[in-house]
Design a protein around this motif. Sequence first.
Motif, mmCIF file in Angstrom:
data_model
loop_
_atom_site.group_PDB
_atom_site.id
_atom_site.type_symbol
_atom_site.label_atom_id
_atom_site.label_comp_id
_atom_site.label_asym_id
_atom_site.label_seq_id
_atom_site.Cartn_x
_atom_site.Cartn_y
_atom_site.Cartn_z
ATOM 1 N N MET A 7 0.832 -1.213 0.000
ATOM 2 C CA MET A 7 0.000 0.000 0.000
ATOM 3 C C MET A 7 0.865 1.260 0.000
ATOM 4 N N VAL A 8 1.896 1.269 0.824
ATOM 5 C CA VAL A 8 2.776 2.442 0.898
ATOM 6 C C VAL A 8 3.537 2.616 -0.416
ATOM 7 N N GLU A 9 3.962 1.514 -1.031
ATOM 8 C CA GLU A 9 4.676 1.605 -2.309
ATOM 9 C C GLU A 9 3.824 2.269 -3.388
ATOM 10 N N GLN A 10 2.519 2.088 -3.316
ATOM 11 C CA GLN A 10 1.640 2.664 -4.337
ATOM 12 C C GLN A 10 1.570 4.191 -4.263
ATOM 13 N N VAL A 11 1.897 4.763 -3.105
ATOM 14 C CA VAL A 11 1.814 6.222 -2.955
ATOM 15 C C VAL A 11 3.184 6.899 -2.819
ATOM 16 N N LEU A 12 4.260 6.156 -3.031
ATOM 17 C CA LEU A 12 5.601 6.729 -2.864
ATOM 18 C C LEU A 12 5.875 7.884 -3.814
ATOM 19 N N ASP A 13 5.302 7.851 -4.996
ATOM 20 C CA ASP A 13 5.558 8.925 -5.956
ATOM 21 C C ASP A 13 4.495 10.030 -5.913
ATOM 22 N N CYS A 14 3.683 10.017 -4.872
ATOM 23 C CA CYS A 14 2.714 11.095 -4.635
ATOM 24 C C CYS A 14 3.344 12.095 -3.655
ATOM 25 N N PRO A 15 2.880 13.324 -3.636
ATOM 26 C CA PRO A 15 3.455 14.317 -2.715
ATOM 27 C C PRO A 15 3.342 13.856 -1.249
ATOM 28 N N PRO A 16 4.443 13.897 -0.512
ATOM 29 C CA PRO A 16 4.431 13.441 0.887
ATOM 30 C C PRO A 16 3.376 14.136 1.746
ATOM 31 N N ALA A 17 3.154 15.412 1.504
ATOM 32 C CA ALA A 17 2.143 16.126 2.301
ATOM 33 C C ALA A 17 0.760 15.534 2.071
ATOM 34 N N LEU A 44 -10.027 -1.186 4.816
ATOM 35 C CA LEU A 44 -10.822 0.035 4.916
ATOM 36 C C LEU A 44 -10.016 1.286 4.556
ATOM 37 N N LEU A 45 -8.706 1.190 4.545
ATOM 38 C CA LEU A 45 -7.846 2.330 4.201
ATOM 39 C C LEU A 45 -7.581 2.449 2.699
ATOM 40 N N ARG A 46 -8.101 1.522 1.918
ATOM 41 C CA ARG A 46 -7.874 1.572 0.471
ATOM 42 C C ARG A 46 -8.374 2.878 -0.138
ATOM 43 N N GLY A 47 -9.448 3.423 0.408
ATOM 44 C CA GLY A 47 -9.998 4.673 -0.115
ATOM 45 C C GLY A 47 -9.013 5.826 -0.015
ATOM 46 N N GLU A 48 -8.296 5.901 1.100
ATOM 47 C CA GLU A 48 -7.292 6.961 1.262
ATOM 48 C C GLU A 48 -6.163 6.818 0.243
ATOM 49 N N VAL A 49 -5.733 5.587 0.037
ATOM 50 C CA VAL A 49 -4.666 5.324 -0.926
ATOM 51 C C VAL A 49 -5.155 5.657 -2.331
ATOM 52 N N TYR A 50 -6.346 5.208 -2.661
ATOM 53 C CA TYR A 50 -6.932 5.479 -3.977
ATOM 54 C C TYR A 50 -7.027 6.982 -4.225
ATOM 55 N N GLN A 51 -7.507 7.720 -3.235
ATOM 56 C CA GLN A 51 -7.688 9.163 -3.400
ATOM 57 C C GLN A 51 -6.355 9.871 -3.641
ATOM 58 N N GLU A 93 -5.153 5.414 -13.302
ATOM 59 C CA GLU A 93 -3.936 4.947 -12.631
ATOM 60 C C GLU A 93 -4.241 4.456 -11.219
ATOM 61 N N ALA A 94 -5.146 5.136 -10.528
ATOM 62 C CA ALA A 94 -5.522 4.702 -9.177
ATOM 63 C C ALA A 94 -6.159 3.316 -9.221
ATOM 64 N N GLU A 95 -7.032 3.087 -10.184
ATOM 65 C CA GLU A 95 -7.666 1.770 -10.318
ATOM 66 C C GLU A 95 -6.636 0.695 -10.646
ATOM 67 N N ARG A 96 -5.692 1.029 -11.511
ATOM 68 C CA ARG A 96 -4.651 0.065 -11.879
ATOM 69 C C ARG A 96 -3.810 -0.328 -10.668
ATOM 70 N N ARG A 97 -3.406 0.667 -9.893
ATOM 71 C CA ARG A 97 -2.575 0.386 -8.714
ATOM 72 C C ARG A 97 -3.342 -0.364 -7.637
ATOM 73 N N MET A 98 -4.593 -0.023 -7.457
ATOM 74 C CA MET A 98 -5.390 -0.712 -6.429
ATOM 75 C C MET A 98 -5.606 -2.178 -6.816
ATOM 76 N N ALA A 99 -5.702 -2.442 -8.113
ATOM 77 C CA ALA A 99 -5.852 -3.824 -8.577
ATOM 78 C C ALA A 99 -4.622 -4.659 -8.236
ATOM 79 N N LEU A 100 -3.468 -4.012 -8.089
ATOM 80 C CA LEU A 100 -2.242 -4.733 -7.731
ATOM 81 C C LEU A 100 -2.252 -5.201 -6.283
ATOM 82 N N ILE A 101 -2.896 -4.440 -5.402
ATOM 83 C CA ILE A 101 -2.864 -4.811 -3.984
ATOM 84 C C ILE A 101 -4.075 -5.625 -3.547
ATOM 85 N N GLU A 102 -5.155 -5.568 -4.297
ATOM 86 C CA GLU A 102 -6.368 -6.287 -3.880
ATOM 87 C C GLU A 102 -6.145 -7.781 -3.655
#
Length: 114
Positions: A39-49, A69-76, A86-95
């Motif tokens: 899950m964390v790897e999916q957001v590494l290239d998003c702004p840290p803030a 239940l935290l998938r929504g935060e990652v997706y957003q 891209e969010a759907e593609r990445r979420m499909a990797l962790i599901e």
Amino acid sequence: MLSAPAYVSTFVSITRRMVSGARRGHDSDVVLREIRTAMVEQVLDCPPARTRSARAHINAAESTQQLWLLRGEVYQAISDQFGQHEAERRMALIEPLFPQQLRAPRSAFSRVKK
């Protein structure tokens, strides 16, 4: 039929188990670590803030249910940075990392041919 106090007590008990992760005793540390990492790897290239809160919640989760239940935060976070596709593609990797019982069966509507 349950009396009002018994009903409330039952409702509170069920809600607490859902929030705290009723499966906590069954989740291995290895499985939790694997899902957290993915899950964390999916957001590494998003702004840290933008992802600080999601990463903190992911690291604090004590069960696969809480991580589910935290998938929504990652997706957003991904969607805000890279778009919905891209969010759907990445979420499909962790599901697939989550236990089958957490993943809801597909809706009958999803099987309708367009």
